[in-house]
Design a protein around this motif. Structure first.
Motif, PDB file in Angstrom:
ATOM      1  N   ARG A  79       6.241 -75.660 -22.284  1.00 52.52           N
ATOM      2  CA  ARG A  79       6.045 -76.311 -20.978  1.00 52.52           C
ATOM      3  C   ARG A  79       4.621 -76.842 -20.797  1.00 52.52           C
ATOM      4  O   ARG A  79       4.369 -77.655 -19.912  1.00 52.52           O
ATOM      5  CB  ARG A  79       6.395 -75.343 -19.849  1.00 52.52           C
ATOM      6  CG  ARG A  79       5.520 -74.103 -19.776  1.00 52.52           C
ATOM      7  CD  ARG A  79       5.841 -73.250 -18.549  1.00 52.52           C
ATOM      8  NE  ARG A  79       5.024 -72.033 -18.497  1.00 52.52           N
ATOM      9  CZ  ARG A  79       5.373 -70.887 -19.035  1.00 52.52           C
ATOM     10  NH1 ARG A  79       6.527 -70.799 -19.659  1.00 52.52           N
ATOM     11  NH2 ARG A  79       4.586 -69.834 -18.955  1.00 52.52           N
ATOM     12  N   THR A  83       3.692 -84.766 -22.015  1.00 52.66           N
ATOM     13  CA  THR A  83       4.955 -85.513 -21.948  1.00 52.66           C
ATOM     14  C   THR A  83       4.842 -86.874 -22.627  1.00 52.66           C
ATOM     15  O   THR A  83       5.862 -87.505 -22.909  1.00 52.66           O
ATOM     16  CB  THR A  83       5.373 -85.706 -20.483  1.00 52.66           C
ATOM     17  OG1 THR A  83       4.296 -86.340 -19.766  1.00 52.66           O
ATOM     18  CG2 THR A  83       5.683 -84.360 -19.839  1.00 52.66           C
ATOM     19  N   CYS A 467      13.218 -71.443 -11.990  1.00 56.11           N
ATOM     20  CA  CYS A 467      13.387 -72.741 -11.326  1.00 56.11           C
ATOM     21  C   CYS A 467      14.469 -72.771 -10.253  1.00 56.11           C
ATOM     22  O   CYS A 467      14.720 -73.826  -9.675  1.00 56.11           O
ATOM     23  CB  CYS A 467      13.686 -73.828 -12.372  1.00 56.11           C
ATOM     24  SG  CYS A 467      15.282 -73.621 -13.211  1.00 56.11           S
ATOM     25  N   CYS A 500      14.543 -76.280 -15.978  1.00 57.75           N
ATOM     26  CA  CYS A 500      13.152 -76.269 -16.427  1.00 57.75           C
ATOM     27  C   CYS A 500      13.116 -75.995 -17.930  1.00 57.75           C
ATOM     28  O   CYS A 500      14.164 -75.875 -18.577  1.00 57.75           O
ATOM     29  CB  CYS A 500      12.345 -75.198 -15.670  1.00 57.75           C
ATOM     30  SG  CYS A 500      12.866 -73.491 -16.013  1.00 57.75           S
ATOM     31  N   GLU A 501      11.911 -75.895 -18.491  1.00 56.92           N
ATOM     32  CA  GLU A 501      11.755 -75.634 -19.923  1.00 56.92           C
ATOM     33  C   GLU A 501      12.337 -74.277 -20.298  1.00 56.92           C
ATOM     34  O   GLU A 501      12.901 -74.093 -21.365  1.00 56.92           O
ATOM     35  CB  GLU A 501      10.269 -75.684 -20.301  1.00 56.92           C
ATOM     36  CG  GLU A 501       9.670 -77.074 -20.328  1.00 56.92           C
ATOM     37  CD  GLU A 501       9.962 -77.807 -21.611  1.00 56.92           C
ATOM     38  OE1 GLU A 501      10.482 -77.170 -22.552  1.00 56.92           O
ATOM     39  OE2 GLU A 501       9.696 -79.016 -21.671  1.00 56.92           O
ATOM     40  N   GLN A 502      12.208 -73.286 -19.422  1.00 58.43           N
ATOM     41  CA  GLN A 502      12.644 -71.928 -19.731  1.00 58.43           C
ATOM     42  C   GLN A 502      14.147 -71.845 -19.972  1.00 58.43           C
ATOM     43  O   GLN A 502      14.607 -71.055 -20.785  1.00 58.43           O
ATOM     44  CB  GLN A 502      12.242 -70.976 -18.604  1.00 58.43           C
ATOM     45  CG  GLN A 502      10.744 -70.851 -18.395  1.00 58.43           C
ATOM     46  CD  GLN A 502      10.054 -70.164 -19.565  1.00 58.43           C
ATOM     47  OE1 GLN A 502      10.591 -69.230 -20.139  1.00 58.43           O
ATOM     48  NE2 GLN A 502       8.880 -70.645 -19.923  1.00 58.43           N
TER      49      GLN A 502
END
Length: 574
Positions: A79, A83, A467, A500-502
């Protein structure tokens, strides 16, 4: 330097680094001793970190965590990656890929990078020369860095593409020759390809891998949190070699493609002991293969982790304290029935009790419990095994599934003679199990004498803690869904997934059980003797205080454990 994580130098002090991994619980003393003996007895000077990753004894994440701790450097997560490409005009894709280095950002005139190897001074010096800036570095996981470099700077390459580049075009044009398939399945590119498919499944927390050949393409899908998602697949002309490799691993007959086959693979990957169940069935365009991944280390055999609250726990403890009788767990395939049974077994597994199970297949090996694998081909069925088990003087018997009247009757007889019997049944809800057993032919007076309780359950996806977001539902929706509230305490908040990234963008991470527990009371027994239908039994159970699966799901949705949409998805049939 190689463009894979195995080629990273990671030249830390072997003894100190290994001891640190052992102290952190990432590596066993036995494995560390074996690796050190192997390095001492050979001329191989591969750094210990790379060797541990290659042997599958430690995951890349554990390596990165330990390096960050030893060198007192920050550990960056995916994360934290940029980008958009950064410094791409001064640092080439090939250099970044080969050295596992990812530029992150500039901080007060200094260039901050993430790298897999903190001792790679050559890479740091080269970056300083190319950019004219002083470098500050962080630690990152090699595979995460490679994936980010590929995404930001790559030209459509992939790790699977690199592996397939090692296969000659002539070899890809496979004939259906058994010996040729054996040779292909034993070649390094195919082995690495299958290992990569399994590795990606482990990284994605998948429970199953589906490999399905079609006329013009090979489909690879991963079941993550109960939902199938497409994955990168090799070309269709590699299908025979990939499937043959899996069949060789599972010790199946690769020459037999007309009949279904079942096998098992035990392997160690990224420091985890994996038990993989393999199932093949013939289809129009080849064999469809499903691999069920069972991670022995991550399975949680306690009711709290499964989603049982204090109310259910009190009832379960009361049921399990009864010295004889049956406890049945019901639900469709993949609803966590076996895990619930194993959890009950682990609670009953004391020094004073003997426990025997009959399973098809044995999913997890439990310490101190005698487990029997059913083999119908040699006449070892549930019923025949049960007849022998009762002469083994057990206290607790677990039967994987009540599939027929004979098995059900032996279970009932075992419960009548003072045994605790645990089993599963395929029905939609708890009360339907009672009517199903009666329809199978179990006598009503025997059933009422032996059945203590029935657990009905489903698995819903758990909302990601990082999230999930709260929202205020419309009052009309609250009323329509039957969510419990009051005038003094109206329901003003539910939760929904965001991504989210998680959690990989899905908004969910892991699964949790929603459960109903039907405790067989005297009122329920009287209704069973009258052969009352499931609807009457359900109303009586509710009146006695049973909370249905939907009500348990709504409670978990209000707590933020899952979304109301998930509860509706898995309970609408029930």
């Amino acid at each position: 330097m190689s463009n894979s994580s195995e080629g990273t130098s990671l030249a830390v002090d072997s003894q100190a680094f290994g001891e640190a991994l052992v102290a952190a619980g990432c590596l066993s003393d036995t494995d560390f001793s074996r690796v050190m003996q192997m390095r001492a007895s050979s001329s191989d000077d591969t750094p210990i970190a790379s060797l541990l990753i290659r042997l599958g004894l430690v995951s890349e994440t554990d390596i990165a965590n330990q390096l960050a701790s030893m060198y007192e450097l920050p550990l960056v997560q995916s994360r934290d990656f940029p980008t958009d490409p950064f410094m791409g005009d001064r640092l080439s894709y090939r250099f970044l890929k080969e050295n596992h280095v990812l530029p992150l950002h500039e901080d007060e005139g200094r260039l901050v990078i993430a790298m897999a190897d903190p001792q790679d001074t050559f890479a740091v010096s080269a970056i300083e020369v190319a950019t004219g800036q002083t470098v500050d570095y962080r630690i990152g996981v090699a595979t995460e860095l490679d994936n980010a470099i590929e995404r930001l700077y790559g030209e459509g390459h992939s790790k699977m593409g690199d592996i397939l580049a090692g296969v000659d075009a002539d070899e890809q044009d496979l004939e259906q020759d058994i010996e040729q398939l054996k040779d292909m399945a034993s070649e390094a590119p195919v082995i690495r390809l299958v290992n990569l498919i399994i590795q990606r499944a482990v990284e994605a927390r998948a429970s199953d891998i589906h490999i399905e050949p079609f006329e013009n393409w090979l489909k690879v899908r991963y079941r993550i949190d109960g939902v199938l998602k497409n994955g990168e697949a090799p070309p269709v002309n590699m299908s025979p070699a990939v499937i043959s490799r899996i069949k060789i691993m599972a010790k199946l007959n690769i020459a037999e493609r007309r009949l279904p086959q079942d096998g098992r693979v035990e392997m160690r990957l990224q420091g985890k002991d994996l038990d993989i169940r393999v199932s093949t069935v013939p289809t129009m365009h080849g064999e469809s293969v499903v691999l069920r991944l069972l991670d022995r280390e991550t399975v949680a055999l306690d009711f709290d982790s499964l989603g049982f609250d204090d109310f259910l726990m009190t009832q379960m403890n009361s049921v399990l304290s009864i010295p004889h009788g049956m406890l049945i767990v019901t639900g469709p395939t993949g609803s966590g029935k076996t895990t619930t049974l194993y959890t009950a077994l682990s609670q009953l597994n004391t020094e004073q009790s003997k426990l025997i199970t009959v399973e098809d297949p044995v999913e997890y090996q439990l310490e101190g419990i005698n487990q029997i694998q059913v083999k119908s081909s040699i006449g070892l069925t549930f019923a025949s095994a049960l007849r022998s088990i009762v002469r083994q003087d057990p206290d607790v018997i677990m039967v994987g599934e009540m599939r027929d009247l004979e098995t059900a009757r032996i279970c009932v007889q075992s419960a009548l003679t003072g045994h605790i019997v645990l089993s599963t049944l395929h029905t939609n809800d708890a009360v339907s199990s009672v009517t199903r057993l009666l329809e199978m032919g179990v006598e009503d007076y025997l059933l009422t004498s032996t059945l203590n309780a029935v657990i009905g359950q489903r698995l819903v996806r758990r909302l990601c803690d990082h999230c999930r977001e709260a929202y205020e539902p419309l009052p009309e929706i609250v009323d329509e869904l039957g969510l419990r509230g009051s005038k003094e305490h109206p329901i003003t908040r539910l939760y929904r997934p965001k991504g989210c990234e998680q959690c990989g963008g899905s908004g969910y991470h892991g699964r949790i059980a929603i459960t109903e527990l039907l405790v067989v009371t005297d009122d329920i027994r009287r209704l069973v003797l009258k052969h009352a239908d499931a609807g009457v039994l359900l109303e009586a159970a509710k009146a006695a205080g049973m909370r249905t699966m939907y009500q348990d799901g709504c409670r978990k949705a209000l707590m933020g454990s899952t979304s109301i949409e998930e509860v509706i998805r898995v309970t609408q049939e029930a």
